[in-house]
Write an enzyme that holds these catalytic residues in place. Structure first.
Site, short mmCIF file in Angstrom:
data_model
loop_
_atom_site.label_atom_id
_atom_site.label_comp_id
_atom_site.label_asym_id
_atom_site.label_seq_id
_atom_site.Cartn_x
_atom_site.Cartn_y
_atom_site.Cartn_z
CB THR A 131 -24.29 1.47 38.62
OG1 THR A 131 -25.09 0.30 38.85
CG2 THR A 131 -25.22 2.67 38.67
CD GLU A 133 -29.64 -1.65 39.79
OE1 GLU A 133 -30.77 -1.12 39.72
OE2 GLU A 133 -29.47 -2.88 39.87
CE1 TYR A 157 -25.33 2.68 44.05
CE2 TYR A 157 -26.35 1.48 42.25
CZ TYR A 157 -25.21 1.89 42.92
OH TYR A 157 -23.97 1.52 42.43
CE LYS A 161 -22.75 4.63 41.98
NZ LYS A 161 -21.30 4.94 42.03
#
Length: 357
Positions: A131, A133, A157, A161
């Site tokens: 991701t 992010e 999150y 990840k």
């Protein structure tokens, strides 16, 4: 012999599109879904048949937080390719449920990799859905993030990840796995969950066009994201596992748009003029009617701000587009059209007497 693929997160946006794509490629597709007291297969109902009739598409109960269910499924299927798309994928919610997010989104990846190692599935290829992010700071002089950019996540999150990202690389190097990370920037579609900001916006406008008078409450309108179409991205996920050597790739459009501008583009598609008044948490959005009247439609609610915000994300997909020989087929306007048209159809079931204005 047909290839077998296993998809975690098959009932989600990406999982459903990927399942369709692989079935068209002639794969036998297996998916892992969580046991639930309610039906949670809406996105794949059009391709799922009763297991008594199934020939190329099968569902198995399992959970990324349960090693035994993953091990048993992988052992039974012995897939040629595993696409690990399952996750607790809502960034904002990860601040409220960090432990669960870490268990599923982070350690869940390790459970899949460990099952592959224990079963000695050296020929099985593994794709990890990573991701944007991962990148939490400003991109520097290049003004975009690529495969070599520094990763500083700013949410539970993102941290989960990052753990999965590095575990994938470690297992690739330590055990000679064909294991790859696809670092996907924001990708949306009509199948996006309605709590995600883009879908929240398009469904709101669909309801408005059918007569709803509700107000849309949002958070940070200045946040800029690189938005692509999920259909384009799942094709590249597949291509990542078709290369001669495993590697990691940024998948993005290379363009960034603020939440505010996304709203403006939705209005433009619907021939609505959106104007903005105020600043910060007092900012409000209005539809400016032909007679000069302003109709309030958007307010800011502090609860939708994250404890830590990432204001700017833009990917550099140069490596992926070249090596995977891929193209971004849908631009942001195409995406918005697709989402709004679909949401108007869905909303018409709630507002059966409504007419698009």
């Amino acid at each position: 012999m047909k290839k077998k693929a296993l998809i975690t997160g098959i009932t989600g946006q990406d999982g459903s599109y990927l399942a369709e794509f692989l079935l068209k490629k002639g794969y036998i597709v297996h998916g892992i879904k969580r046991k639930s007291s309610t039906f949670n297969t809406t996105r794949i109902d059009h391709i799922y048949k009763d297991f008594h009739e199934a020939k190329n598409f099968f569902l198995h109960y399992g959970d990324l937080s349960d090693s035994n269910s993953l091990f048993n499924a992988i052992n039974r299927i012995k897939p040629d390719e595993i696409y690990n798309l399952g996750a607790q994928s809502h960034v904002g919610h990860s601040f409220e449920i960090p432990e669960y997010t870490s268990e599923v989104t982070g350690v869940g990846t390790l459970r899949v990799l460990e099952a592959m190692r224990f079963l000695n599935l050296k020929k099985t290829k593994f794709y990890q859905a990573s991701t944007s992010e991962l990148f939490g700071q400003k991109p520097g002089a290049l003004n975009s993030f690529n495969e070599n950019s520094i990763m500083v996540p700013k949410s539970p999150y993102g941290v989960s990840k990052l753990y999965s990202y590095w575990m994938t690389k470690v297992y690739r190097e330590a055990y000679n796995f064909y294991a790859c990370n696809g670092i996907l920037f924001n990708h949306e579609s009509p199948r996006r969950g309605e709590t995600f900001v883009t879908r929240k916006i398009t469904m709101f406008f669909a309801k408005r066009m059918l007569g709803s008078k509700e107000i849309l409450f949002l958070g940070n309108l200045n946040a800029k994201r690189d938005w692509g179409h999920a259909k384009d991205y799942v094709e590249m996920q597949w291509k990542i596992l078709q290369q001669n050597k495993p590697d990691d790739y940024v998948i993005a459009t290379g363009k960034t748009t603020s939440v505010r501008e996304f709203i403006n583009l939705c209005g433009k598609y619907l021939k609505l003029k959106i104007i903005w008044k105020g600043k910060g948490v007092k900012e409000k959005g209005y539809i400016l009617r032909d007679n000069g009247e302003k109709e309030l439609i958007i307010k800011i609610d502090k609860k939708y701000y994250r404890p830590l915000e990432i204001d700017y994300l833009k990917g550099n997909p140069k490596k992926a587009l070249k090596k995977l020989k891929s193209k971004i087929k849908n631009n942001l306007r195409d995406l918005i059209k697709d989402m709004i048209d679909s949401d108007i159809q869905l909303a018409s079931k709630v507002y059966p007497n409504g007419k698009v204005r």
